[in-house]
Every structure is written in structure tokens, then in C-alpha cells.
Design a protein around this motif. Structure first.
Motif, short mmCIF file in Angstrom:
data_model
loop_
_atom_site.label_atom_id
_atom_site.label_comp_id
_atom_site.label_asym_id
_atom_site.label_seq_id
_atom_site.Cartn_x
_atom_site.Cartn_y
_atom_site.Cartn_z
N SER A 1 -24.25 53.12 7.11
CA SER A 1 -24.66 52.18 6.06
C SER A 1 -24.59 50.74 6.59
O SER A 1 -25.50 49.93 6.37
CB SER A 1 -23.76 52.34 4.84
OG SER A 1 -24.09 51.41 3.85
N THR A 2 -23.52 50.44 7.30
CA THR A 2 -23.38 49.11 7.92
C THR A 2 -24.48 48.90 8.95
O THR A 2 -25.09 47.83 9.01
CB THR A 2 -22.00 48.96 8.59
OG1 THR A 2 -21.00 49.11 7.58
CG2 THR A 2 -21.85 47.61 9.27
N ARG A 3 -24.75 49.91 9.73
CA ARG A 3 -25.80 49.81 10.74
C ARG A 3 -27.16 49.54 10.12
O ARG A 3 -27.92 48.69 10.60
CB ARG A 3 -25.84 51.11 11.55
CG ARG A 3 -26.80 51.07 12.70
CD ARG A 3 -26.65 52.35 13.49
NE ARG A 3 -27.60 52.40 14.59
CZ ARG A 3 -27.91 53.52 15.20
NH1 ARG A 3 -27.35 54.66 14.86
NH2 ARG A 3 -28.78 53.50 16.18
N VAL A 4 -27.49 50.24 9.03
CA VAL A 4 -28.76 50.02 8.33
C VAL A 4 -28.83 48.59 7.79
O VAL A 4 -29.87 47.94 7.88
CB VAL A 4 -28.96 51.06 7.20
CG1 VAL A 4 -30.09 50.66 6.27
CG2 VAL A 4 -29.22 52.44 7.78
N ARG A 5 -27.72 48.09 7.26
CA ARG A 5 -27.69 46.73 6.74
C ARG A 5 -27.96 45.70 7.84
O ARG A 5 -28.75 44.77 7.67
CB ARG A 5 -26.35 46.43 6.07
CG ARG A 5 -26.25 45.04 5.45
CD ARG A 5 -24.86 44.72 4.92
NE ARG A 5 -23.80 44.89 5.89
CZ ARG A 5 -23.51 44.02 6.87
NH1 ARG A 5 -24.23 42.92 7.03
NH2 ARG A 5 -22.51 44.25 7.70
N LYS B 1 -28.39 40.73 15.70
CA LYS B 1 -27.03 41.24 15.55
C LYS B 1 -26.97 42.69 16.01
O LYS B 1 -27.95 43.43 15.91
CB LYS B 1 -26.58 41.13 14.09
CG LYS B 1 -26.41 39.69 13.65
CD LYS B 1 -25.87 39.60 12.26
CE LYS B 1 -25.71 38.13 11.87
NZ LYS B 1 -25.28 38.00 10.49
N THR B 2 -25.81 43.09 16.50
CA THR B 2 -25.58 44.45 16.97
C THR B 2 -24.33 45.01 16.32
O THR B 2 -23.44 44.25 15.92
CB THR B 2 -25.42 44.50 18.50
OG1 THR B 2 -24.30 43.68 18.86
CG2 THR B 2 -26.66 44.00 19.21
N LYS C 1 -16.39 48.88 14.93
CA LYS C 1 -15.50 48.03 15.72
C LYS C 1 -15.83 46.57 15.45
O LYS C 1 -14.94 45.72 15.38
CB LYS C 1 -15.66 48.34 17.20
CG LYS C 1 -14.72 47.58 18.10
CD LYS C 1 -14.86 48.02 19.53
CE LYS C 1 -13.86 47.30 20.41
NZ LYS C 1 -13.98 47.75 21.81
N GLY C 2 -17.12 46.29 15.28
CA GLY C 2 -17.51 44.92 15.00
C GLY C 2 -19.01 44.74 14.96
O GLY C 2 -19.77 45.59 15.41
N VAL C 3 -19.39 43.62 14.40
CA VAL C 3 -20.80 43.21 14.39
C VAL C 3 -20.87 41.98 15.29
O VAL C 3 -20.19 40.99 15.04
CB VAL C 3 -21.29 42.88 12.97
CG1 VAL C 3 -22.72 42.37 12.99
CG2 VAL C 3 -21.18 44.12 12.06
N GLY C 4 -21.64 42.11 16.35
CA GLY C 4 -21.75 41.02 17.30
C GLY C 4 -23.17 40.50 17.38
O GLY C 4 -24.01 40.83 16.53
#
Length: 139
Positions: free
Chosen positions: A20-24, A48-49, A68-71
Motif C-alpha cells: 500500500s505504501t509502495r502504491v502511494r 521517491k523510492t 525501511k524508508g522512503v528515500g
């Protein structure tokens, strides 16, 4: 004793949250694929990755996927010659976001498939729990 159905549902829920975070993030990248700077020579939107990691759930004895994080992607910006653009430098070049629509669409497709697989896993676990309860009632 650890309930394998409960453990599998927790694994799937963690997967749902991560995807879900990845899709966002992918959606945000797509929405900003043409977002340039607003002042002369300003940097545009930077892609963003999402980075995943494995986290051990000691109570269940299983590994769960976590964000782990959004970079940000350090890839260079594209440049286009548009001297009339407000963000154009002194030579007339505008920095464009380092977002590749093709890459983002592939990431979106992969994230959606992963999300659906985790959702199917939850549905199957619920179905098995329901069948077990029915067996216990009628047994």
C-alpha cells in the motif's frame, strides 16, 4: 502453540501495508512526473523510492516485511530546451524530474499484483478458519 493461520494472516497483513505504501509512492511519482522547479535553475521533483526490510515477529516466530524508508532517487535530471519556461537556466534549459513513466507503471503493476496475492492469502486463511469452526461445530 503458534497458530499457523494466524501467523500467515499477520504475514499477509504486513505485505498489504508495505505494498500500500509502495502504491502511494508510485502514485506520487506519476503525479509529479512533469513537476519542474518554479524559479530559474530550480530543481524539479525528485523521484521517491521505497526500501523494504525483513522484521522478525518473535511472538509468532516469523519474518514480516516492513518499510525501511522512503528515500529519493539520486539519478540525474533530464534537461529540455525551453527558454520561455520560468525554471529555465541562463542557457534556456529546464531540469525535468527523474521519473520514468515506464518504470513507475511497472512498479505499480508489481505492487498491485503483490497486494492482490497478500489479499488472496488472507481470504484463504479466513476460509480455512471458517471451515475449521464448522468442523468443530458439526464434529
Amino acid at each position: 502453540m503458534i497458530d499457523p493461520l494466524d501467523a500467515s494472516m499477520k504475514i499477509a497483513v504486513a505485505g498489504l501495508q508495505a505494498q500500500s505504501t509502495r502504491v502511494r509512492v508510485v502514485s506520487e511519482n506519476l503525479a509529479n512526473a512533469q513537476a519542474t522547479g518554479t524559479t530559474r535553475g530550480a530543481d524539479p521533483y525528485r523521484r521517491k523510492t521505497v526500501t523494504f526490510e525483513s522484521a522478525m515477529n518473535r511472538a509468532l516466530g516469523v519474518s514480516l516485511v516492513k518499510i525501511k524508508g522512503v528515500g529519493v532517487d539520486k539519478a540525474p535530471f533530464r534537461v529540455e530546451f525551453e527558454p520561455s519556461h520560468p525554471a529555465a537556466d541562463e542557457k534556456g534549459y529546464v531540469k525535468m524530474p527523474n521519473v520514468s513513466l515506464l518504470l513507475e507503471m511497472a512498479d505499480m503493476r508489481e505492487a498491485n499484483r503483490s497486494y492482490e496475492a497478500n489479499l488472496q492469502m488472507i481470504k484463504q486463511a479466513r476460509s480455512m478458519q471458517s471451515m475449521t469452526i464448522d468442523l468443530l461445530r458439526n464434529g
